[in-house]
Design a protein around this motif. Sequence first.
Motif, PDB file in Angstrom:
ATOM      1  N   UNK A 340      52.737  27.480  88.913  1.00 24.23           N
ATOM      2  CA  UNK A 340      53.408  27.313  87.394  1.00 24.23           C
ATOM      3  C   UNK A 340      53.825  25.990  87.020  1.00 24.23           C
ATOM      4  N   UNK A 341      53.090  24.975  87.569  1.00 22.10           N
ATOM      5  CA  UNK A 341      53.222  23.808  87.099  1.00 22.10           C
ATOM      6  C   UNK A 341      53.057  23.452  85.479  1.00 22.10           C
ATOM      7  N   UNK A 342      52.405  24.448  84.727  1.00 22.42           N
ATOM      8  CA  UNK A 342      52.197  24.047  83.362  1.00 22.42           C
ATOM      9  C   UNK A 342      53.101  24.969  82.791  1.00 22.42           C
ATOM     10  N   UNK A 343      53.935  25.873  83.488  1.00 27.05           N
ATOM     11  CA  UNK A 343      55.079  26.441  82.762  1.00 27.05           C
ATOM     12  C   UNK A 343      54.738  27.436  81.681  1.00 27.05           C
ATOM     13  N   UNK A 344      55.261  27.304  80.333  1.00 25.87           N
ATOM     14  CA  UNK A 344      55.037  27.898  79.426  1.00 25.87           C
ATOM     15  C   UNK A 344      54.135  27.323  78.344  1.00 25.87           C
ATOM     16  N   UNK A 345      53.360  26.098  78.795  1.00 24.04           N
ATOM     17  CA  UNK A 345      52.425  25.432  77.907  1.00 24.04           C
ATOM     18  C   UNK A 345      50.995  26.015  78.492  1.00 24.04           C
ATOM     19  N   UNK A 346      50.676  27.228  78.654  1.00 24.26           N
ATOM     20  CA  UNK A 346      49.593  27.631  78.801  1.00 24.26           C
ATOM     21  C   UNK A 346      48.927  28.082  77.340  1.00 24.26           C
ATOM     22  N   UNK A 347      47.717  28.593  77.369  1.00 24.67           N
ATOM     23  CA  UNK A 347      47.230  29.162  76.151  1.00 24.67           C
ATOM     24  C   UNK A 347      48.282  30.438  75.861  1.00 24.67           C
ATOM     25  N   UNK A 348      48.488  30.753  74.499  1.00 25.60           N
ATOM     26  CA  UNK A 348      49.507  31.844  74.285  1.00 25.60           C
ATOM     27  C   UNK A 348      48.893  33.277  74.834  1.00 25.60           C
ATOM     28  N   UNK A 368      59.818  56.515  74.208  1.00 23.96           N
ATOM     29  CA  UNK A 368      59.118  55.812  74.904  1.00 23.96           C
ATOM     30  C   UNK A 368      58.816  54.495  74.670  1.00 23.96           C
ATOM     31  N   UNK A 369      59.252  53.369  75.236  1.00 24.68           N
ATOM     32  CA  UNK A 369      59.454  52.131  74.749  1.00 24.68           C
ATOM     33  C   UNK A 369      59.112  51.034  75.952  1.00 24.68           C
ATOM     34  N   UNK A 370      58.399  49.970  75.490  1.00 21.35           N
ATOM     35  CA  UNK A 370      57.951  48.865  76.486  1.00 21.35           C
ATOM     36  C   UNK A 370      58.503  47.401  75.635  1.00 21.35           C
ATOM     37  N   UNK A 371      58.972  46.734  76.691  1.00 17.82           N
ATOM     38  CA  UNK A 371      59.397  45.308  75.859  1.00 17.82           C
ATOM     39  C   UNK A 371      58.647  44.223  76.760  1.00 17.82           C
ATOM     40  N   UNK A 372      57.876  43.198  76.129  1.00 16.06           N
ATOM     41  CA  UNK A 372      57.008  42.143  76.937  1.00 16.06           C
ATOM     42  C   UNK A 372      57.678  40.860  76.324  1.00 16.06           C
ATOM     43  N   UNK A 373      57.907  40.027  77.287  1.00 22.15           N
ATOM     44  CA  UNK A 373      58.332  38.721  77.071  1.00 22.15           C
ATOM     45  C   UNK A 373      57.456  37.297  77.674  1.00 22.15           C
ATOM     46  N   UNK A 374      57.076  36.702  76.646  1.00 26.49           N
ATOM     47  CA  UNK A 374      56.417  35.505  77.388  1.00 26.49           C
ATOM     48  C   UNK A 374      56.919  34.122  77.010  1.00 26.49           C
ATOM     49  N   UNK A 375      57.480  33.599  77.770  1.00 25.53           N
ATOM     50  CA  UNK A 375      58.015  31.962  77.366  1.00 25.53           C
ATOM     51  C   UNK A 375      57.041  31.167  76.650  1.00 25.53           C
ATOM     52  N   UNK A 376      57.318  30.511  75.575  1.00 30.78           N
ATOM     53  CA  UNK A 376      56.295  29.666  74.859  1.00 30.78           C
ATOM     54  C   UNK A 376      56.711  28.348  74.522  1.00 30.78           C
ATOM     55  N   UNK A 377      56.061  27.460  74.178  1.00 35.51           N
ATOM     56  CA  UNK A 377      56.435  26.233  73.585  1.00 35.51           C
ATOM     57  C   UNK A 377      56.515  26.485  71.947  1.00 35.51           C
ATOM     58  N   UNK A 379      56.376  24.510  69.751  1.00 38.06           N
ATOM     59  CA  UNK A 379      55.455  23.739  69.088  1.00 38.06           C
ATOM     60  C   UNK A 379      54.019  24.509  68.521  1.00 38.06           C
ATOM     61  N   UNK A 380      53.984  25.708  69.386  1.00 35.83           N
ATOM     62  CA  UNK A 380      52.592  26.301  68.923  1.00 35.83           C
ATOM     63  C   UNK A 380      52.979  27.362  67.338  1.00 35.83           C
ATOM     64  N   UNK A 381      54.035  27.174  67.181  1.00 32.67           N
ATOM     65  CA  UNK A 381      54.176  27.852  65.824  1.00 32.67           C
ATOM     66  C   UNK A 381      54.865  26.685  64.833  1.00 32.67           C
ATOM     67  N   UNK A 382      54.945  25.492  65.083  1.00 25.86           N
ATOM     68  CA  UNK A 382      55.480  24.644  64.302  1.00 25.86           C
ATOM     69  C   UNK A 382      54.806  24.440  63.018  1.00 25.86           C
ATOM     70  N   UNK A 383      53.518  24.833  62.798  1.00 28.25           N
ATOM     71  CA  UNK A 383      52.935  24.630  61.464  1.00 28.25           C
ATOM     72  C   UNK A 383      53.454  25.518  60.339  1.00 28.25           C
ATOM     73  N   UNK A 405      47.033  41.921  70.706  1.00 28.97           N
ATOM     74  CA  UNK A 405      45.968  42.369  71.268  1.00 28.97           C
ATOM     75  C   UNK A 405      45.645  41.848  72.814  1.00 28.97           C
ATOM     76  N   UNK A 406      45.884  40.662  72.775  1.00 26.15           N
ATOM     77  CA  UNK A 406      45.691  40.205  74.474  1.00 26.15           C
ATOM     78  C   UNK A 406      46.856  40.493  75.322  1.00 26.15           C
ATOM     79  N   UNK A 407      48.054  40.659  74.935  1.00 28.16           N
ATOM     80  CA  UNK A 407      49.144  40.911  75.676  1.00 28.16           C
ATOM     81  C   UNK A 407      48.843  42.609  76.142  1.00 28.16           C
ATOM     82  N   UNK A 408      48.525  43.286  75.187  1.00 28.70           N
ATOM     83  CA  UNK A 408      48.399  44.746  75.543  1.00 28.70           C
ATOM     84  C   UNK A 408      47.148  44.742  76.387  1.00 28.70           C
TER      85      UNK A 408
END
Length: 876
Positions: A340-348, A368-377, A379-383, A405-408
């Motif tokens: 986990x050295x790269x932590x939350x800085x992997x590709x989204x 029925x519901x599901x909730x997913x969470x991914x910690x991210x940088x 900066x990936x959305x700064x633009x 799509x990728x998360x599902x």
Amino acid sequence: MSENAYEETDVVVIGSGMGGMAAARMLAQFGGKRVLVLEQHYTPGGMTHEFSREGRFKFGTGLHYMSGNAGPFLEFMTDGRVQLWPLPDDYDVLHFPDFDFSVPATREKFQARLKEQFPHEAAAIDRYFATVRRAMTGLAARNVFSSFPAPVRRMGYPVVERLFPATYRTTREQMARSFNDPRLRAVLEARWGLYGTPPGANAFGYHAAVPTTFFLDGTAHPVGGPKELNRIVLEILARYGVEVRTRQQVHRIVTERGRVREIEVEDRASGRTYRVRTPTVVSAAGVRNTYALLGPEWADKPAALPPEPSAVMLFLGLDRSPAAFGLRGENHWFMPDLDGHDGFRRELGDGTLYVSFASLNNPAARHHTVELLELVDPAAFAQWEGTDEQNRPEEYRKLKEELTRRLIARLDERWPGFARTVVFAELATPLTFENFQHSVRGSFYGLAATPERLRSGVAGARTPVKGLVVAGQDAWGSGVVGALAGGLMAANAVLSPRQTGAMWRTIRARPVRDSAAVWQGYLRVTDVEVLTPTVRKIRLAPMAGDTLPFAFAAGQYLKIDLPVAVEPIERSYSISSGPGTTDHVEIAVKRDPDGLGSTFLHDDVAAGDTLRVSGPFGEFTWQESAGTLLLIAGGIGITPLLSVLTEAAESGRTGRIVLLAGCRTEDEIPFRRELEQLPARLPGLEVVFLVSRPGDGWTGRRGRIDLETLRPYADDVTRVHLCGPAPMMQDVIGWLTELAVPRDAIHTEAFVSGRSAETRRERAHALAVAAEKAGITGYTITVEDQTFTGTPGQTLLDAANAAGVPFPQSCGEGSCGTCRVRITAGAYETDPRGMFSADELAAGWRLACQTLPTADLTVSRPSSGAPVRIVNGRRA
């Protein structure tokens, strides 16, 4: 509210998350302060807020699971009312590229499983858990010091670091000191996503506190969802006089000679601005936002702190239960690698992914519901920072679609076919959290949980400005309970030593439920029985244990929230079981083809479901008295009377009781079997069924209950209980009066629902506005030689009470009938609640608690018969 209008209060709390609400309660309860809470969002509650989609799917925003033991902080904040539903014993399943590990509840089981899978590290595992305890103690000591004045902090912080060095190491460093096996290190590092800072950067004290210590008693989910915590806490705040305003944006904290003087606020609903003068501001808006509110010269103070991560959250609605894939409600963590050295800085979409199955963990969930969470940088959305939330660029929309799509796909890879069950998907990004939470760059867990934070004089409850303190996650740690603890630290910083001592003594004592308070919570449906073609009996039992959380009297009713839409509807149902039964309670419901509540309870509710209930309510209760007890029921009106009869049987009553039960056909007599068996237990009971449309085989009484039916039972009646359709009750009251039955001996049932009270309040407000437009400022009310003034929108009873003029009264809600008055002239709006006969209504009898004057009135109280004249007062 005019431009730049001024208000004054003792304390302003910025933000209504759990930290802000905790501070508000402590300062009101133990400091006796007038507290105003300002929330920039349109819904209070912070991360206990929920939202709904498509009229059926409900999602939490931040609380996914918590300790299986609510703990003293949460117990106190909810007055012990929080109901928790346990997750499976193996509550967290960790998925690494080449192995899985399931985390069990309790320290003993966790240690035993680690030793079983890593026997060569057994001694190190024992030493590790001892280190965890010390690191947790160090974190708590440091955070408590943060609530003390600056001289104490300056001395205390270095001492804590010397005594508890593991608290300040990074988790990666501590793991390297503790273990040789990289797989074991990976297992113990894995759940850094619970506080958001990866192992190479986080302080081990936070890691020891959240994933290691906090969940050692197991895990649970609030019954009814996170909003139940919010609902309970807000009710309690109202009890202590705390005012909560939503859509209020604080623009500036104004200081003078180093002390808080006032705040500048924009009411986002109206666009108006105003100021609040106050000596104390508690900011639960985060350290960075708090310093920014002080002005440009303060905004850079937190700049030396490491940046925080944000998150993407994917909310999924399914068309079938996740249980179809073998899931039981446990959380799943997907780790892309061991270190986990790269932590939350992997590709989204490829980073550490947390998956929670809220609908399996909340027994009250309907869909029925599901909730997913991914910690991210972030900066990936700064633009896209600063773009209109309603009109983001096409590139942003495409990124969200691809990420969804990728998360599902990651879930479908683990559970083949899962993607086909998804019928709704919505992705939240750092921009979403920045918009709704007003957090800096969409920070999800507040300040990064680093050693630098622990050593910083900026991160904590105290600030250099007198009267300004910080609450919430930045004053303690991540999560709802961490934010709550941060609210306590803020209170610690504001209250006097005597008040603080009282606060902590009260928190440590287990809450005792106020026996006078109405119980509210969830009960589980354990049985549904068909009584007649149109009537069902529903049995409700405690969520845990074998004793109901409330006692009731025969004749009372419950209010039940029925989830027939996005917002539940409230309906009232009489209790049919006797109060001697303490392990369950029963109601009977007649199907009304046009009734949302009854059709839901008939068509959709089954054993195993969970319903939100409040009660008991009502004054339609049995009291022992000499002479004949006459019970009169029309159709389903038999329900509360069965409870009365059951209690009479259980108490061994031998006096005469007559039950007159009218129904349309013999097939529609509810509880017929029970009623026919009761005379064996009640020797003085006579049961008379009257059927208005009998079949050929009916041998009992025919027709309706009328004057002649009642005549044989009227001579020695001392108490009458009457329940049925309103027209039937009006007629029976008139006949009983004609038969000289004392009016005060006649008791009728009238439900008071939250909606009926809300309707009255809404109507009262409308009448007050209309009166103001017409120039009416109040009503002059004269009672004999007394004169007093009421205001438009007040009920007749409220006006009398405010003036200290005695009126007969009891419940104040229209269910007991005690406040009967006779209105002989004038105009008004009212709800008679089935308390009167047709003749009485024609003569002007009404309930004072339900009557809203709209013009001059002349009123007589039954106690004296003296007229009460209400005269409009007009603006000069």
